[in-house]
Motif scaffolding. Sequence first.
Motif, PDB file in Angstrom:
ATOM      1  N   PHE A 148       0.837  -1.204   0.000  1.00  0.00           N
ATOM      2  CA  PHE A 148       0.000   0.000   0.000  1.00  0.00           C
ATOM      3  C   PHE A 148       0.870   1.252   0.000  1.00  0.00           C
ATOM      4  O   PHE A 148       1.895   1.311   0.697  1.00  0.00           O
ATOM      5  N   ASP A 149       0.421   2.258  -0.729  1.00  0.00           N
ATOM      6  CA  ASP A 149       0.866   3.620  -0.474  1.00  0.00           C
ATOM      7  C   ASP A 149       0.221   4.043   0.860  1.00  0.00           C
ATOM      8  O   ASP A 149      -0.739   3.403   1.320  1.00  0.00           O
ATOM      9  N   LEU A 150       0.734   5.108   1.481  1.00  0.00           N
ATOM     10  CA  LEU A 150       0.177   5.540   2.771  1.00  0.00           C
ATOM     11  C   LEU A 150      -0.787   6.727   2.602  1.00  0.00           C
ATOM     12  O   LEU A 150      -1.980   6.615   2.876  1.00  0.00           O
ATOM     13  N   ASP A 151      -0.221   7.864   2.155  1.00  0.00           N
ATOM     14  CA  ASP A 151      -1.017   9.090   2.108  1.00  0.00           C
ATOM     15  C   ASP A 151      -2.038   9.041   0.971  1.00  0.00           C
ATOM     16  O   ASP A 151      -1.713   8.755  -0.172  1.00  0.00           O
ATOM     17  N   ASN A 152      -3.276   9.351   1.298  1.00  0.00           N
ATOM     18  CA  ASN A 152      -4.401   9.344   0.361  1.00  0.00           C
ATOM     19  C   ASN A 152      -4.737   7.950  -0.161  1.00  0.00           C
ATOM     20  O   ASN A 152      -5.454   7.809  -1.145  1.00  0.00           O
ATOM     21  N   THR A 153      -4.199   6.934   0.498  1.00  0.00           N
ATOM     22  CA  THR A 153      -4.590   5.556   0.200  1.00  0.00           C
ATOM     23  C   THR A 153      -5.133   4.891   1.466  1.00  0.00           C
ATOM     24  O   THR A 153      -6.201   4.302   1.456  1.00  0.00           O
ATOM     25  N   LEU A 154      -4.380   5.007   2.571  1.00  0.00           N
ATOM     26  CA  LEU A 154      -4.877   4.514   3.857  1.00  0.00           C
ATOM     27  C   LEU A 154      -5.501   5.648   4.667  1.00  0.00           C
ATOM     28  O   LEU A 154      -6.391   5.432   5.475  1.00  0.00           O
ATOM     29  N   MET A 155      -4.994   6.860   4.483  1.00  0.00           N
ATOM     30  CA  MET A 155      -5.497   8.012   5.237  1.00  0.00           C
ATOM     31  C   MET A 155      -5.653   9.206   4.306  1.00  0.00           C
ATOM     32  O   MET A 155      -4.982   9.317   3.288  1.00  0.00           O
ATOM     33  N   ASP A 156      -6.567  10.123   4.675  1.00  0.00           N
ATOM     34  CA  ASP A 156      -6.834  11.311   3.859  1.00  0.00           C
ATOM     35  C   ASP A 156      -5.793  12.375   4.199  1.00  0.00           C
ATOM     36  O   ASP A 156      -6.014  13.249   5.040  1.00  0.00           O
ATOM     37  N   PHE A 157      -4.654  12.288   3.524  1.00  0.00           N
ATOM     38  CA  PHE A 157      -3.512  13.141   3.843  1.00  0.00           C
ATOM     39  C   PHE A 157      -3.797  14.615   3.563  1.00  0.00           C
ATOM     40  O   PHE A 157      -3.443  15.489   4.365  1.00  0.00           O
ATOM     41  N   MET A 158      -4.395  14.918   2.429  1.00  0.00           N
ATOM     42  CA  MET A 158      -4.579  16.331   2.074  1.00  0.00           C
ATOM     43  C   MET A 158      -5.576  17.021   2.992  1.00  0.00           C
ATOM     44  O   MET A 158      -5.428  18.207   3.302  1.00  0.00           O
ATOM     45  N   LYS A 159      -6.581  16.297   3.447  1.00  0.00           N
ATOM     46  CA  LYS A 159      -7.497  16.880   4.424  1.00  0.00           C
ATOM     47  C   LYS A 159      -6.750  17.204   5.714  1.00  0.00           C
ATOM     48  O   LYS A 159      -6.910  18.273   6.297  1.00  0.00           O
ATOM     49  N   MET A 160      -5.899  16.258   6.146  1.00  0.00           N
ATOM     50  CA  MET A 160      -5.098  16.485   7.338  1.00  0.00           C
ATOM     51  C   MET A 160      -4.174  17.685   7.153  1.00  0.00           C
ATOM     52  O   MET A 160      -4.045  18.538   8.034  1.00  0.00           O
ATOM     53  N   LYS A 161      -3.534  17.764   5.994  1.00  0.00           N
ATOM     54  CA  LYS A 161      -2.605  18.864   5.733  1.00  0.00           C
ATOM     55  C   LYS A 161      -3.341  20.208   5.719  1.00  0.00           C
ATOM     56  O   LYS A 161      -2.874  21.192   6.322  1.00  0.00           O
ATOM     57  N   ASP A 162      -4.469  20.273   5.035  1.00  0.00           N
ATOM     58  CA  ASP A 162      -5.227  21.536   4.950  1.00  0.00           C
ATOM     59  C   ASP A 162      -5.639  22.017   6.337  1.00  0.00           C
ATOM     60  O   ASP A 162      -5.511  23.204   6.663  1.00  0.00           O
ATOM     61  N   LEU A 163      -6.164  21.108   7.133  1.00  0.00           N
ATOM     62  CA  LEU A 163      -6.609  21.498   8.474  1.00  0.00           C
ATOM     63  C   LEU A 163      -5.426  21.863   9.359  1.00  0.00           C
ATOM     64  O   LEU A 163      -5.504  22.783  10.182  1.00  0.00           O
ATOM     65  N   GLY A 164      -4.310  21.150   9.197  1.00  0.00           N
ATOM     66  CA  GLY A 164      -3.111  21.468   9.970  1.00  0.00           C
ATOM     67  C   GLY A 164      -2.583  22.855   9.662  1.00  0.00           C
ATOM     68  O   GLY A 164      -2.233  23.622  10.570  1.00  0.00           O
ATOM     69  N   VAL A 165      -2.525  23.194   8.390  1.00  0.00           N
ATOM     70  CA  VAL A 165      -2.055  24.528   8.001  1.00  0.00           C
ATOM     71  C   VAL A 165      -3.002  25.608   8.527  1.00  0.00           C
ATOM     72  O   VAL A 165      -2.563  26.656   9.007  1.00  0.00           O
ATOM     73  N   GLN A 166      -4.301  25.350   8.428  1.00  0.00           N
ATOM     74  CA  GLN A 166      -5.251  26.329   8.951  1.00  0.00           C
ATOM     75  C   GLN A 166      -5.065  26.508  10.452  1.00  0.00           C
ATOM     76  O   GLN A 166      -5.140  27.636  10.970  1.00  0.00           O
ATOM     77  N   GLY A 167      -4.817  25.401  11.158  1.00  0.00           N
ATOM     78  CA  GLY A 167      -4.564  25.493  12.591  1.00  0.00           C
ATOM     79  C   GLY A 167      -3.316  26.297  12.900  1.00  0.00           C
ATOM     80  O   GLY A 167      -3.284  27.079  13.863  1.00  0.00           O
ATOM     81  N   ALA A 168      -2.279  26.139  12.083  1.00  0.00           N
ATOM     82  CA  ALA A 168      -1.041  26.896  12.278  1.00  0.00           C
ATOM     83  C   ALA A 168      -1.269  28.386  12.036  1.00  0.00           C
ATOM     84  O   ALA A 168      -0.796  29.231  12.812  1.00  0.00           O
ATOM     85  N   VAL A 169      -1.996  28.703  10.989  1.00  0.00           N
ATOM     86  CA  VAL A 169      -2.261  30.116  10.677  1.00  0.00           C
ATOM     87  C   VAL A 169      -3.108  30.759  11.777  1.00  0.00           C
ATOM     88  O   VAL A 169      -2.815  31.877  12.235  1.00  0.00           O
ATOM     89  N   ASP A 170      -4.140  30.067  12.208  1.00  0.00           N
ATOM     90  CA  ASP A 170      -4.995  30.609  13.282  1.00  0.00           C
ATOM     91  C   ASP A 170      -4.175  30.857  14.550  1.00  0.00           C
ATOM     92  O   ASP A 170      -4.361  31.879  15.237  1.00  0.00           O
ATOM     93  N   ALA A 171      -3.278  29.913  14.865  1.00  0.00           N
ATOM     94  CA  ALA A 171      -2.464  30.066  16.075  1.00  0.00           C
ATOM     95  C   ALA A 171      -1.497  31.234  15.943  1.00  0.00           C
ATOM     96  O   ALA A 171      -1.260  31.970  16.914  1.00  0.00           O
ATOM     97  N   MET A 172      -0.926  31.438  14.763  1.00  0.00           N
ATOM     98  CA  MET A 172      -0.032  32.581  14.556  1.00  0.00           C
ATOM     99  C   MET A 172      -0.793  33.899  14.633  1.00  0.00           C
ATOM    100  O   MET A 172      -0.273  34.888  15.173  1.00  0.00           O
TER     101      MET A 172
END
Length: 232
Positions: A7-31
């Motif tokens: 298996f590939d990991l990102d976007n095959t077992l887990m929704d990587f881009m959703k995680m990344k988008d929300l993570g970046v938004q969390g970083a921006v909000d915190a800054m």
Amino acid sequence: MIRAIVFDLDNTLMDFMKMKDLGVQGAVDAMLDAGLTMPAEDARRKIYEIYKLEGIEYQRVFDEFLHTEFGKIDPKLLAAAIIGYRRTRESALVVYPHTHQTLIELAKRGLRLAVVSDAPRMQAWMRLTYLQLQHLFDAVVAFEDTGFRKPAPEPFQRALELLGAPASEAIMVGDWAERDVVGARRIGMLTAFARYGDTFGTQHSGADFELLGIRDLLDVVERLNGSAPGGK
């Protein structure tokens, strides 16, 4: 007869881009809470511009963002970004529906399972462990294990070596046709395209099978092996 699945990991077992988008938004909000004086959307866009240049796994993205924008790295803003990113990312780190059940069923049928990922080794293991998938795989091959990224044959060949399976008895499952499908086919593996994780709008994957959900893989294996456990 299929005896192994990679298996590939990102976007095959887990929704990587959703995680990344929300993570970046969390970083921006915190800054912003810590004093960043920039519209949120501008900050998001500039962070993704860095990812585009350095790769989506780039670990110093917030350092570079702050240095580029302000000529120095404010430790208060950097700490806020890192903590905000991690807290939000972890809450968004989830597997696709039916992933655990499908992997357990494949293992029960006697198939050996591996992950091949271009992610840094530690990041790959941390994601698997957070998702409680680490015990389901017989092997994990990350970039550092071969020094090559997909579609080079080395990562696929290393995974098969660890699984003790020839390419003709293995399926590669992934969401990135140009890397996962092309690379695996070059060494003679069957391929299954994770259509459910496709973020590129792929029209023709070139894979032997198309999966609308990860559970579809069970039907593929049964079709190839018959219903006998382990295909034996």
